[in-house]
Design a protein around this motif. Structure first.
Motif, PDB file in Angstrom:
ATOM      1  N   PHE A 152      11.782 -11.480  -7.214  1.00 48.68           N
ATOM      2  CA  PHE A 152      11.138 -10.554  -6.285  1.00 48.68           C
ATOM      3  C   PHE A 152       9.860 -11.106  -5.648  1.00 48.68           C
ATOM      4  CE2 PHE A 152      14.161  -7.722  -7.817  1.00 48.68           C
ATOM      5  CZ  PHE A 152      14.123  -7.631  -9.204  1.00 48.68           C
ATOM      6  N   SER A 153       9.481 -12.298  -5.996  1.00 51.25           N
ATOM      7  CA  SER A 153       8.212 -12.853  -5.522  1.00 51.25           C
ATOM      8  C   SER A 153       8.062 -12.867  -4.014  1.00 51.25           C
ATOM      9  CB  SER A 153       8.012 -14.270  -6.081  1.00 51.25           C
ATOM     10  OG  SER A 153       7.929 -14.216  -7.484  1.00 51.25           O
ATOM     11  N   PRO A 154       9.039 -13.320  -3.230  1.00 51.85           N
ATOM     12  CA  PRO A 154       8.868 -13.333  -1.769  1.00 51.85           C
ATOM     13  C   PRO A 154       8.575 -11.943  -1.213  1.00 51.85           C
ATOM     14  CG  PRO A 154      10.753 -14.665  -2.425  1.00 51.85           C
ATOM     15  CD  PRO A 154      10.334 -13.915  -3.632  1.00 51.85           C
ATOM     16  N   GLU A 155       9.267 -10.938  -1.715  1.00 55.52           N
ATOM     17  CA  GLU A 155       9.055  -9.574  -1.218  1.00 55.52           C
ATOM     18  C   GLU A 155       7.663  -9.084  -1.578  1.00 55.52           C
ATOM     19  OE1 GLU A 155      12.122  -7.177  -2.879  1.00 55.52           O
ATOM     20  OE2 GLU A 155      13.631  -7.834  -1.432  1.00 55.52           O
ATOM     21  N   MET A 156       7.202  -9.423  -2.787  1.00 57.79           N
ATOM     22  CA  MET A 156       5.877  -8.973  -3.195  1.00 57.79           C
ATOM     23  C   MET A 156       4.790  -9.596  -2.323  1.00 57.79           C
ATOM     24  SD  MET A 156       6.672  -6.878  -5.440  1.00 57.79           S
ATOM     25  CE  MET A 156       8.254  -6.713  -4.598  1.00 57.79           C
ATOM     26  N   ALA A 157       4.992 -10.856  -1.964  1.00 59.48           N
ATOM     27  CA  ALA A 157       4.003 -11.529  -1.112  1.00 59.48           C
ATOM     28  C   ALA A 157       3.910 -10.852   0.245  1.00 59.48           C
ATOM     29  CB  ALA A 157       4.375 -13.000  -0.952  1.00 59.48           C
ATOM     30  N   GLU A 158       5.042 -10.387   0.764  1.00 57.83           N
ATOM     31  CA  GLU A 158       5.065  -9.731   2.076  1.00 57.83           C
ATOM     32  C   GLU A 158       4.259  -8.439   2.092  1.00 57.83           C
ATOM     33  OE1 GLU A 158       9.022  -9.107   3.389  1.00 57.83           O
ATOM     34  OE2 GLU A 158       9.604 -11.224   3.228  1.00 57.83           O
ATOM     35  N   VAL A 159       4.247  -7.712   0.983  1.00 61.78           N
ATOM     36  CA  VAL A 159       3.572  -6.402   0.968  1.00 61.78           C
ATOM     37  C   VAL A 159       2.180  -6.471   0.367  1.00 61.78           C
ATOM     38  CG1 VAL A 159       5.751  -5.135   0.893  1.00 61.78           C
ATOM     39  CG2 VAL A 159       4.645  -5.800  -1.261  1.00 61.78           C
ATOM     40  N   GLY A 160       1.701  -7.643   0.060  1.00 58.36           N
ATOM     41  CA  GLY A 160       0.321  -7.810  -0.383  1.00 58.36           C
ATOM     42  C   GLY A 160       0.066  -7.406  -1.809  1.00 58.36           C
ATOM     43  N   ILE A 161       1.060  -7.510  -2.695  1.00 62.82           N
ATOM     44  CA  ILE A 161       0.871  -7.220  -4.110  1.00 62.82           C
ATOM     45  C   ILE A 161       0.904  -8.544  -4.865  1.00 62.82           C
ATOM     46  CG2 ILE A 161       1.838  -6.103  -6.153  1.00 62.82           C
ATOM     47  CD1 ILE A 161       2.839  -3.894  -4.340  1.00 62.82           C
ATOM     48  N   THR A 162      -0.177  -8.798  -5.575  1.00 64.41           N
ATOM     49  CA  THR A 162      -0.279 -10.081  -6.261  1.00 64.41           C
ATOM     50  C   THR A 162      -0.198  -9.919  -7.781  1.00 64.41           C
ATOM     51  OG1 THR A 162      -1.679 -10.928  -4.482  1.00 64.41           O
ATOM     52  CG2 THR A 162      -1.717 -12.139  -6.564  1.00 64.41           C
ATOM     53  N   SER A 163      -0.926  -8.972  -8.316  1.00 64.41           N
ATOM     54  CA  SER A 163      -0.943  -8.790  -9.778  1.00 64.41           C
ATOM     55  C   SER A 163      -0.273  -7.479 -10.161  1.00 64.41           C
ATOM     56  CB  SER A 163      -2.379  -8.804 -10.300  1.00 64.41           C
ATOM     57  OG  SER A 163      -3.102  -7.702  -9.752  1.00 64.41           O
ATOM     58  N   CYS A 164       0.195  -7.420 -11.415  1.00 67.21           N
ATOM     59  CA  CYS A 164       0.801  -6.177 -11.948  1.00 67.21           C
ATOM     60  C   CYS A 164       0.533  -6.100 -13.438  1.00 67.21           C
ATOM     61  CB  CYS A 164       2.301  -6.150 -11.668  1.00 67.21           C
ATOM     62  SG  CYS A 164       3.091  -4.609 -12.212  1.00 67.21           S
ATOM     63  N   TRP A 165      -0.153  -5.044 -13.817  1.00 69.69           N
ATOM     64  CA  TRP A 165      -0.414  -4.796 -15.230  1.00 69.69           C
ATOM     65  C   TRP A 165       0.394  -3.550 -15.647  1.00 69.69           C
ATOM     66  CZ3 TRP A 165      -6.301  -4.227 -13.989  1.00 69.69           C
ATOM     67  CH2 TRP A 165      -6.783  -5.440 -13.466  1.00 69.69           C
TER      68      TRP A 165
END
Length: 476
Positions: free
Chosen positions: A120-133
């Motif tokens: 899912f990394s490419p999609e996360m980069a598109e929406v500006g989400i970098t970290s997840c706790w």
């Protein structure tokens, strides 16, 4: 509870986030019946209003499928929602998977570089989400969901921030638990309220029936007062009317009781003070009173129907086919309920299929008079007695006949009484009176009304045996 944020994390202007306030607001929403997803969304929106750099999601464990399902994510982008909507309970699924499996917080400071997000990394980069706790929501040592905290920068939480969101996770766990409890309670209350509504509808129907019955009883009283009915029939009819009035009075009291407890129930519901236990108590009380009212009203209806039926039979006297066993049993029941000073034990020896086409009103009067004669004259000053009633079909050689016998073991009827009742002159004398009674009436009705014969003999063992025989008639 006030949570102090570390200096590097956004907070309110005072540096403190009042979680008690939002928690209390969530409980109020639960009490108002809002679903869990809506309540959690409200909670997350509060967090996001005061932590602008973070966006939140709550996942819920689905034990049946072994997965995590998205419950609320008020501002996360569609790409992220699609990515986490359904996740396996697995340590290699995002941040929430391992948090749910281990029951410990799990932090991913860079989604793009973490193996749990490789798909899912490419999609996360598109929406500006970098970290997840992810912080597990624990209830009774089991994980029931997770709190996902997403950020736009590569970062790992410090101990203070971890403590903050663990406190948030505790609050969310409590919200889960309370919502489950309250929704279960609301569901039970809803079911009970529906049952109460049905009971109230039944009460309304009972009340309408009672009102109609009272009108019908007034009509019966009018007929009883205006029609030339037998003298001995009137006490029985009056007894039935008094019984009906007493039953209706009790039913009216029942309605008053129901009105009071229903008003109390509505008041408690409006004030949100009605617990499940209290609602159960209300429903059970209403159910008992409704059942009692229904039984009493049913008995009143039956009594008045009997009275109306007898008045109709006697006044209209239709010729119709009747069951002799049923007619005998019904008359015994009515007399037993009105002549309560004596307990008559009856033995009916009549085939259930034995029927006769007969003037029903005349036959009703004869039965009434003969059974009352046994009660009042064969067992005077006694509180119990026995009576035998039998009927059979026979023939006089030309016509089919019915032979009916009434026997008792009480005091013998004096021979002079028998002679006076059955002499021919008695019929002439009786015609001068509008309401004759006793054995003389029976003789008149059997001979003139049914075209039959009547015989009274004294039993050797004591008591009396009354035999009357009459021909079948043609209906209509």
């Amino acid at each position: 509870m006030y949570l102090v944020h570390s200096a590097g994390n956004p907070a309110t202007a005072s540096g403190r986030l009042n979680l008690d306030q939002v928690y209390s607001a969530c409980l109020e929403r639960i009490l108002d019946g809002q679903p869990l997803a809506k309540v959690v969304t409200f909670y997350l929106q509060f967090l996001e209003q005061h932590t602008n750099s973070f966006r939140f999601a709550v996942m819920q464990v689905v034990p049946q499928t072994g997965s995590l399902s998205l419950l609320a994510a008020p501002s996360l982008p569609e790409h992220f929602i699609r990515a986490i909507h359904e996740m396996k309970l697995c340590e290699k699924e995002g941040a929430c998977g391992p948090a749910a499996v281990t029951g410990q917080p799990f932090f991913i400071d860079n989604i793009a570089a973490h193996p749990n997000w490789k798909d899912f990394s490419p999609e996360m980069a598109e929406v500006g989400i970098t970290s997840c706790w992810s912080f597990p929501l624990i209830r009774e040592n089991n994980c029931i969901g997770t709190l996902a905290v997403t950020g736009g920068q590569k970062q790992t939480p410090d101990p203070h921030t971890i403590a903050h969101y663990q406190a948030v996770a505790v609050n969310l766990s409590k919200i889960f638990a309370y919502c489950d409890y309250q929704q279960g309670k609301n569901s039970a209350n809803w079911i009970l309220q529906k049952q109460v509504s049905r009971q109230q509808e039944e009460n309304k129907h009972l009340k309408e029936t009672a009102e109609k019955l009272a009108m019908k009883m007034a009509e019966a009283e009018h007929i009883l007062a205006s029609c030339p009915l037998p003298k001995t029939f009137r006490p029985m009819a009056s007894g039935l009317i008094k019984e009906t009035e007493a039953l209706l009075a009790v039913v009216k009291t029942t309605f008053s009781f129901q009105k009071v407890i229903t008003a109390q129930n509505k008041r408690n519901v409006s004030l949100k003070q009605l617990s499940r236990k209290e609602l159960n108590q209300f429903y059970n009380a209403l159910n008992r009173s409704t059942g009692a009212g229904s039984d009493m009203l049913g008995e009143a209806v039956r009594r008045l129907d009997e009275l109306s039926g007898y008045i109709s039979l006697i006044t209209h006297n239709p010729v119709k086919q009747i069951s002799l066993a049923k007619a005998t049993g019904t008359m015994l029941s009515v007399i037993a309920s009105t002549a309560k000073h004596i307990d008559i034990k009856a033995c009916i020896d009549i085939d259930p299929d034995c029927t006769s086409t007969i003037a029903a009103g005349t036959f009703t009067q004869i039965l009434n008079e003969l059974i009352l004669n046994v009660c009042h004259h064969s067992y005077p000053n006694r509180n119990e007695g026995k009576i035998w009633l039998s009927a059979s079909k026979t023939s006089n050689g030309t016509y089919p006949m019915i032979r009916y016998i009434v026997e008792d073991e009480g005091q013998a009827i004096p021979r002079t009484t028998i002679h006076n009742a059955m002499r021919p002159a008695a019929a002439t004398l009786l015609r001068r009176h509008s309401a004759p009674g006793g054995l003389a009436l029976c003789y008149q009705q059997i001979t003139a009304g049914l075209g039959g014969t009547m015989q009274i003999v004294q039993r050797q063992s004591g008591g009396n045996k009354i035999i009357f025989t009459f021909p079948e008639q043609t209906a209509g």
